[in-house]
Write a protein that holds these residues in place. Sequence first.
Motif, PDB file in Angstrom:
ATOM      1  N   GLN A 126       0.814  -1.215   0.000  1.00  0.00           N
ATOM      2  CA  GLN A 126       0.000   0.000   0.000  1.00  0.00           C
ATOM      3  C   GLN A 126       0.851   1.271   0.000  1.00  0.00           C
ATOM      4  N   VAL A 127       2.151   1.097  -0.085  1.00  0.00           N
ATOM      5  CA  VAL A 127       3.058   2.247  -0.185  1.00  0.00           C
ATOM      6  C   VAL A 127       3.818   2.111  -1.500  1.00  0.00           C
ATOM      7  N   ILE A 128       3.538   3.004  -2.424  1.00  0.00           N
ATOM      8  CA  ILE A 128       4.122   2.956  -3.768  1.00  0.00           C
ATOM      9  C   ILE A 128       5.092   4.125  -3.902  1.00  0.00           C
ATOM     10  N   ILE A 129       6.345   3.811  -4.199  1.00  0.00           N
ATOM     11  CA  ILE A 129       7.393   4.837  -4.243  1.00  0.00           C
ATOM     12  C   ILE A 129       8.005   4.848  -5.637  1.00  0.00           C
ATOM     13  N   ASN A 130       7.901   5.984  -6.314  1.00  0.00           N
ATOM     14  CA  ASN A 130       8.420   6.106  -7.672  1.00  0.00           C
ATOM     15  C   ASN A 130       9.188   7.414  -7.835  1.00  0.00           C
ATOM     16  N   ILE A 131      10.265   7.348  -8.620  1.00  0.00           N
ATOM     17  CA  ILE A 131      10.965   8.569  -9.015  1.00  0.00           C
ATOM     18  C   ILE A 131      10.214   9.170 -10.198  1.00  0.00           C
ATOM     19  N   VAL A 132       9.818  10.428 -10.060  1.00  0.00           N
ATOM     20  CA  VAL A 132       9.063  11.115 -11.106  1.00  0.00           C
ATOM     21  C   VAL A 132       9.818  12.379 -11.508  1.00  0.00           C
ATOM     22  N   ASP A 133       9.333  13.004 -12.559  1.00  0.00           N
ATOM     23  CA  ASP A 133       9.934  14.260 -12.991  1.00  0.00           C
ATOM     24  C   ASP A 133       9.746  15.302 -11.896  1.00  0.00           C
ATOM     25  N   GLY A 134      10.824  15.748 -11.314  1.00  0.00           N
ATOM     26  CA  GLY A 134      10.740  16.750 -10.254  1.00  0.00           C
ATOM     27  C   GLY A 134      11.000  16.224  -8.864  1.00  0.00           C
ATOM     28  N   GLY A 135      11.158  14.904  -8.703  1.00  0.00           N
ATOM     29  CA  GLY A 135      11.448  14.403  -7.363  1.00  0.00           C
ATOM     30  C   GLY A 135      11.014  12.971  -7.145  1.00  0.00           C
ATOM     31  N   LEU A 136      10.611  12.684  -5.899  1.00  0.00           N
ATOM     32  CA  LEU A 136      10.189  11.335  -5.510  1.00  0.00           C
ATOM     33  C   LEU A 136       8.738  11.385  -5.051  1.00  0.00           C
ATOM     34  N   ASN A 170      12.376   9.272   7.574  1.00  0.00           N
ATOM     35  CA  ASN A 170      13.365   9.117   6.506  1.00  0.00           C
ATOM     36  C   ASN A 170      13.565  10.364   5.656  1.00  0.00           C
ATOM     37  N   ILE A 171      12.713  11.366   5.826  1.00  0.00           N
ATOM     38  CA  ILE A 171      12.886  12.588   5.031  1.00  0.00           C
ATOM     39  C   ILE A 171      13.108  13.821   5.897  1.00  0.00           C
ATOM     40  N   LYS A 172      13.057  13.681   7.223  1.00  0.00           N
ATOM     41  CA  LYS A 172      13.119  14.871   8.074  1.00  0.00           C
ATOM     42  C   LYS A 172      14.505  15.506   8.116  1.00  0.00           C
ATOM     43  N   GLU A 173      15.560  14.748   7.793  1.00  0.00           N
ATOM     44  CA  GLU A 173      16.907  15.307   7.855  1.00  0.00           C
ATOM     45  C   GLU A 173      17.257  16.138   6.625  1.00  0.00           C
ATOM     46  N   GLY A 174      16.488  16.039   5.571  1.00  0.00           N
ATOM     47  CA  GLY A 174      16.776  16.797   4.359  1.00  0.00           C
ATOM     48  C   GLY A 174      16.151  18.178   4.399  1.00  0.00           C
ATOM     49  N   SER A 175      16.375  18.928   3.323  1.00  0.00           N
ATOM     50  CA  SER A 175      15.788  20.268   3.215  1.00  0.00           C
ATOM     51  C   SER A 175      14.878  20.379   2.000  1.00  0.00           C
ATOM     52  N   ASN A 176      14.621  19.260   1.305  1.00  0.00           N
ATOM     53  CA  ASN A 176      13.769  19.290   0.121  1.00  0.00           C
ATOM     54  C   ASN A 176      12.364  19.760   0.481  1.00  0.00           C
ATOM     55  N   ARG A 177      11.768  20.577  -0.387  1.00  0.00           N
ATOM     56  CA  ARG A 177      10.382  20.989  -0.189  1.00  0.00           C
ATOM     57  C   ARG A 177       9.456  19.806  -0.446  1.00  0.00           C
ATOM     58  N   ILE A 178       8.242  19.887   0.114  1.00  0.00           N
ATOM     59  CA  ILE A 178       7.314  18.759   0.087  1.00  0.00           C
ATOM     60  C   ILE A 178       5.935  19.229  -0.379  1.00  0.00           C
ATOM     61  N   ILE A 179       5.328  18.444  -1.259  1.00  0.00           N
ATOM     62  CA  ILE A 179       3.943  18.670  -1.695  1.00  0.00           C
ATOM     63  C   ILE A 179       3.102  17.498  -1.202  1.00  0.00           C
ATOM     64  N   ILE A 180       1.925  17.796  -0.653  1.00  0.00           N
ATOM     65  CA  ILE A 180       1.024  16.749  -0.160  1.00  0.00           C
ATOM     66  C   ILE A 180      -0.290  16.854  -0.924  1.00  0.00           C
ATOM     67  N   ILE A 249       5.073  14.237  -2.339  1.00  0.00           N
ATOM     68  CA  ILE A 249       6.113  14.449  -3.349  1.00  0.00           C
ATOM     69  C   ILE A 249       7.266  15.210  -2.705  1.00  0.00           C
ATOM     70  N   VAL A 250       8.428  14.580  -2.684  1.00  0.00           N
ATOM     71  CA  VAL A 250       9.644  15.223  -2.174  1.00  0.00           C
ATOM     72  C   VAL A 250      10.346  15.842  -3.382  1.00  0.00           C
ATOM     73  N   ILE A 251      10.373  17.155  -3.422  1.00  0.00           N
ATOM     74  CA  ILE A 251      10.827  17.872  -4.614  1.00  0.00           C
ATOM     75  C   ILE A 251      12.348  17.859  -4.704  1.00  0.00           C
ATOM     76  N   GLN A 252      12.840  17.588  -5.908  1.00  0.00           N
ATOM     77  CA  GLN A 252      14.270  17.685  -6.197  1.00  0.00           C
ATOM     78  C   GLN A 252      14.473  18.864  -7.141  1.00  0.00           C
ATOM     79  N   PRO A 253      15.026  19.976  -6.653  1.00  0.00           N
ATOM     80  CA  PRO A 253      15.198  21.151  -7.521  1.00  0.00           C
ATOM     81  C   PRO A 253      16.082  20.835  -8.713  1.00  0.00           C
ATOM     82  N   LYS A 254      15.780  21.454  -9.851  1.00  0.00           N
ATOM     83  CA  LYS A 254      16.565  21.237 -11.065  1.00  0.00           C
ATOM     84  C   LYS A 254      17.752  22.181 -11.090  1.00  0.00           C
TER      85      LYS A 254
END
Length: 254
Positions: A126-136, A170-180, A249-254
């Motif tokens: 029930q947890v689906i994790i994919n790399i997409v354009d712009g992040g994870l 697993n994501i709290k140590e980073g600084s990536n912006r997040i979309i919910i 969505i964990v954003i990966q800046p370009k």
Amino acid sequence: MMDEQQVIIIRKRKKRHNEGHHGGSWKVAYADFVTAMMAFFLLLWLLSMVSPEKRIAVAEYFKSFSVMKETGSSFMTGSSQILDKAGGGANSVQDYKNIKDRISPKDLQQRLKSAIDINLQSIRDQVIINIVDGGLKIQIVDKEGSLMFPLGSSEPTAKAKEILKIVSDNIKEGSNRIIIEGHTDAAPFQSAQTTNWELSTSRASAARRELEKNSIDPGRIAKVVGYADQEPYIPLNPMDPRNRRISIIVIQPK
């Protein structure tokens, strides 16, 4: 007696010439090489003496570098002020920290999959994790008999809270912006005052609160949005329970 045959011996002598001295052209090339290497190591030494925020400013300057600007002025104009402008800037320091602390989508995907396989074996499908354009993209989906939210409710179940905690850890140590994002299936909502738009938005906001409760910096939340049933996970079956989901969505800046 037979006449002895006369043997003729021919001796060739090579004339030796004194070899001339080599030319001096190689010395010029070698001197150029040594000078270039000295300049290169001098540049490395100078860069090591510059603070990280100033290096960022220099890098940003050369991203749009051109020898002649549109006005025809020299590129030297104002370039000597780069380091002065960068010095002491709080935003520059923060930008450097953000760049340093960003998590790559691939690393985060591997980390999350490992944590879910260890801690959530019974509901890991029930947890689906994919790399997409712009992040994870992390999608937490419903299935028959295993809901993330009770039907018609925006209060996450214990399973949903457990998943959101592992995601947060697993994501709290980073600084990536997040979309919910919140999504529903196509089943109409029973209340006349509430629709799937409100329900999906409320569920996305509930997921945001859980992330923040588990030490996610609120400043990293870039957007919280509900899409109702407009972006189904299973387009051919709008009533499929997997369409009811939360996407992080964990954003990966370009």
